[in-house]
Design a protein around this motif. Structure first.
Motif, short mmCIF file in Angstrom:
data_model
loop_
_atom_site.label_atom_id
_atom_site.label_comp_id
_atom_site.label_asym_id
_atom_site.label_seq_id
_atom_site.Cartn_x
_atom_site.Cartn_y
_atom_site.Cartn_z
N GLY A 112 -90.44 51.21 27.08
CA GLY A 112 -90.93 52.46 26.50
C GLY A 112 -91.89 52.22 25.35
N GLU A 113 -91.65 51.16 24.58
CA GLU A 113 -92.53 50.84 23.45
C GLU A 113 -93.83 50.20 23.92
OE1 GLU A 113 -91.99 47.52 20.20
OE2 GLU A 113 -90.89 49.32 19.58
N ARG A 114 -93.77 49.41 25.02
CA ARG A 114 -94.94 48.67 25.47
C ARG A 114 -95.90 49.50 26.32
NH1 ARG A 114 -93.26 45.56 22.26
NH2 ARG A 114 -92.56 43.41 22.57
N ALA A 115 -95.38 50.52 27.03
CA ALA A 115 -96.22 51.27 27.97
C ALA A 115 -97.37 51.95 27.22
CB ALA A 115 -95.38 52.30 28.71
N GLY A 120 -97.76 54.23 33.06
CA GLY A 120 -96.68 53.39 32.55
C GLY A 120 -95.62 54.21 31.85
N ARG A 121 -96.05 55.17 31.05
CA ARG A 121 -95.08 56.00 30.32
C ARG A 121 -94.25 56.85 31.28
NH1 ARG A 121 -99.51 56.31 26.65
NH2 ARG A 121 -100.23 58.27 27.59
N ALA A 127 -87.39 55.92 34.87
CA ALA A 127 -86.30 54.94 34.89
C ALA A 127 -85.24 55.29 33.84
CB ALA A 127 -86.85 53.54 34.64
N HIS A 128 -85.70 55.72 32.67
CA HIS A 128 -84.76 56.06 31.60
C HIS A 128 -83.93 57.28 31.95
CE1 HIS A 128 -83.32 57.29 27.60
NE2 HIS A 128 -83.43 56.01 27.30
N LEU A 129 -84.53 58.29 32.55
CA LEU A 129 -83.78 59.49 32.91
C LEU A 129 -82.75 59.20 33.99
CD1 LEU A 129 -86.66 62.15 32.93
CD2 LEU A 129 -84.81 61.95 31.25
N ASN A 130 -83.12 58.37 34.98
CA ASN A 130 -82.16 58.00 36.01
C ASN A 130 -80.99 57.21 35.42
OD1 ASN A 130 -83.04 59.07 38.56
ND2 ASN A 130 -84.82 57.72 38.42
N TYR A 131 -81.30 56.37 34.43
CA TYR A 131 -80.25 55.62 33.74
C TYR A 131 -79.36 56.56 32.94
CZ TYR A 131 -78.35 52.52 30.08
OH TYR A 131 -77.54 51.86 29.20
N GLN A 132 -79.98 57.54 32.28
CA GLN A 132 -79.24 58.43 31.39
C GLN A 132 -78.36 59.41 32.17
OE1 GLN A 132 -79.56 57.68 28.32
NE2 GLN A 132 -78.11 59.17 27.52
N LYS A 133 -78.73 59.70 33.41
CA LYS A 133 -77.98 60.68 34.20
C LYS A 133 -76.49 60.33 34.28
CE LYS A 133 -79.66 61.08 38.27
NZ LYS A 133 -79.99 61.48 39.68
N SER A 134 -76.21 59.04 34.46
CA SER A 134 -74.82 58.62 34.62
C SER A 134 -74.08 58.57 33.29
CB SER A 134 -74.78 57.24 35.27
OG SER A 134 -75.35 56.27 34.40
N ARG A 135 -74.77 58.79 32.18
CA ARG A 135 -74.15 58.62 30.87
C ARG A 135 -74.01 59.92 30.11
NH1 ARG A 135 -74.08 53.07 29.62
NH2 ARG A 135 -74.61 52.07 31.58
N LEU A 136 -74.29 61.03 30.76
CA LEU A 136 -74.19 62.31 30.06
C LEU A 136 -72.77 62.60 29.61
CD1 LEU A 136 -76.52 64.63 32.14
CD2 LEU A 136 -76.85 63.84 29.81
N VAL A 137 -71.81 62.08 30.35
CA VAL A 137 -70.41 62.34 30.00
C VAL A 137 -70.09 61.84 28.60
CG1 VAL A 137 -69.58 60.19 31.02
CG2 VAL A 137 -68.02 62.12 30.77
N ARG A 138 -70.78 60.77 28.17
CA ARG A 138 -70.55 60.22 26.83
C ARG A 138 -70.93 61.23 25.76
NH1 ARG A 138 -73.68 56.99 25.01
NH2 ARG A 138 -72.26 56.07 23.51
#
Length: 431
Positions: A112-115, A120-121, A127-138
């Motif tokens: 995210g910092e390099r794009a 690229g962004r 990728a970040h949103l797909n990763y975050q989807k599984s972590r909303l429960v937290r």
């Protein structure tokens, strides 16, 4: 910040054994990932794991030991160089009273910092949103709303987590639609390149293997190249003219890394299609690194996911970079020819230029392999056309007789083939 590099127990036979890395090299890479986004590393620890605990990854004793270390160092962030489940991440944060981030999360932060480009962004955000989807429960369990509507008349409503998941999914759909436009644009660009057919030579390799330095040395591009993991992210294309006139498009791609998040491989597929389409792939390796073989295996794994099998492809050349960092008696002095199941190898130093002429020559030889060669005899007034041979093709040899006749053997690029045959109908194909 405290990076913790976990080391899994050996995989069982049949699970796809990978080349073992040294514990120190694994810790060094974890510290390198943290340093890539300027985190201040106050302590580092390698933790061997015989069993992966579903609740906390580590055993109780190790969790308490790390808690004491975090408190003593006053660390506000702990990086676990391993994939964590949402439950493990939450439990460790509660035990250590610090923010916890896993390998996938940190790599996403670096990307995210390099794009730099819009593409690229978008790829990183997807990728970040797909990763975050599984972590909303937290984040949202304590904010559940079980009823909606007005007053007591409303029926069962949706929970906050469901609302946020829906919002995330809508954003993912929008980004995927935007990236589809990028894919179409890239497809058009490739089709336009085919009309002026310059072959594509793609650089791939483990992050920090020296791809961007090699790219700069060959093309004078001046792109960012530092001793950092993922120093560059967005792909760069430049035209390169080889010694005998062959013109190619050189492509510098994102560096690979072990355990590269699947979200990133999927998101960057449009970019990595440049590799799939390439006429030749240069696999750049940091041959001075103690884990060079393991890194090469990781690159082969990602290429395999893209449909490129290194051991079965004549499109691959291994570039053993950074030989200037090896002792004199340990430096490979000559290139190794391709063998069944192994590509050709060229030792170089992108920094000093050592070995680059041999690499460029091999690239040109590979690209010209199979192209027809022609012999042209020029005498008298026809000698005025000699310069056109150099403009239309690659002159491989030339002989000048005493009577003034010139005999030239050349390969002709596809885009100039029609003009060549029109101007030199007397040309004979050489076998």
């Amino acid at each position: 910040m405290v990076p913790i590099r976990s080391a899994r127990s050996r995989r069982k036979a049949g699970e796809g054994m990978s080349i073992a890395r040294s514990p120190q090299a694994r810790v060094d890479e974890a510290v390198g990932l943290a340093s890539a986004i300027s985190l201040d590393v106050v302590a580092q620890l390698a933790v061997p794991l015989s069993t992966l605990r579903p609740a906390t990854l580590f055993g109780t004793g190790k969790v308490e030991e790390i808690a004491a270390l975090v408190k003593a160092e006053g660390a506000g962030l702990v990086f676990i160089d391993h994939v964590l489940s949402p439950v493990q991440q939450r439990n460790l944060e509660e035990a250590w009273h610090a923010k916890v981030i896993d390998r996938t999360g940190l790599i996403l932060e670096i990307f995210g910092e390099r794009a730099q480009t819009r593409e690229g962004r978008l790829q990183v955000e997807l990728a970040h949103l797909n990763y975050q989807k599984s972590r909303l429960v937290r984040s949202w369990t304590h904010l559940e709303r079980q009823r909606g509507g007005f007053g007591f008349l409303g029926g069962p409503g949706e929970t906050q987590i469901e609302a946020d998941r829906r919002a995330l999914q809508e954003r993912i759909a929008r980004i995927e639609h935007e990236l589809e436009t990028v894919v179409r644009t890239r497809r058009l660009q490739r089709e336009n390149r085919r009309k002026v057919p310059h072959p594509i030579v793609a650089l791939v390799g483990y992050t920090n293997a020296g791809k961007s330095t090699l790219f700069n040395t060959l093309t004078n591009a001046g792109i960012f190249a530092e001793n950092l993991l993922f120093a560059t992210l967005d792909p760069t294309l430049r035209r390169l003219k080889l010694p005998h006139g062959t013109e190619v498009i050189l492509s510098d791609t994102v560096g690979f890394i072990s355990d590269l998040p699947t979200h990133l491989v999927a998101a960057f597929r449009a970019t990595l299609e440049e590799v799939i389409e390439a006429s030749l792939i240069l696999h750049v390796r940091d041959i001075a690194h103690e884990d060079s073989d393991a890194q090469a295996k990781d690159v082969e794994t990602v290429l395999g996911q893209l449909g490129v099998e290194i051991g079965k492809s004549e499109r691959i050349i291994e570039v053993w970079n950074k030989i200037d960092l090896l002792p004199e008696d340990a430096r490979p002095s000559e290139q190794l020819k391709a063998e069944p199941g192994r590509p050709a190898v060229v030792p170089i130093s992108a920094l000093t230029g050592e070995g680059l002429p041999a690499l460029v020559q091999l690239v040109e030889d590979r690209l010209n392999k199979g192209r027809a060669a022609f012999t042209v005899d020029l005498a008298g007034a026809d000698l005025a056309k000699l310069h056109r041979l150099y403009e239309l093709g690659e002159v491989m040899s030339r002989e000048d007789d005493e009577d003034g006749t010139t005999h030239a053997v050349l390969r002709v690029s596809e885009k100039h083939e029609t003009a060549f045959h029109n101007e030199f109908p007397q040309a004979r194909q050489t076998h």
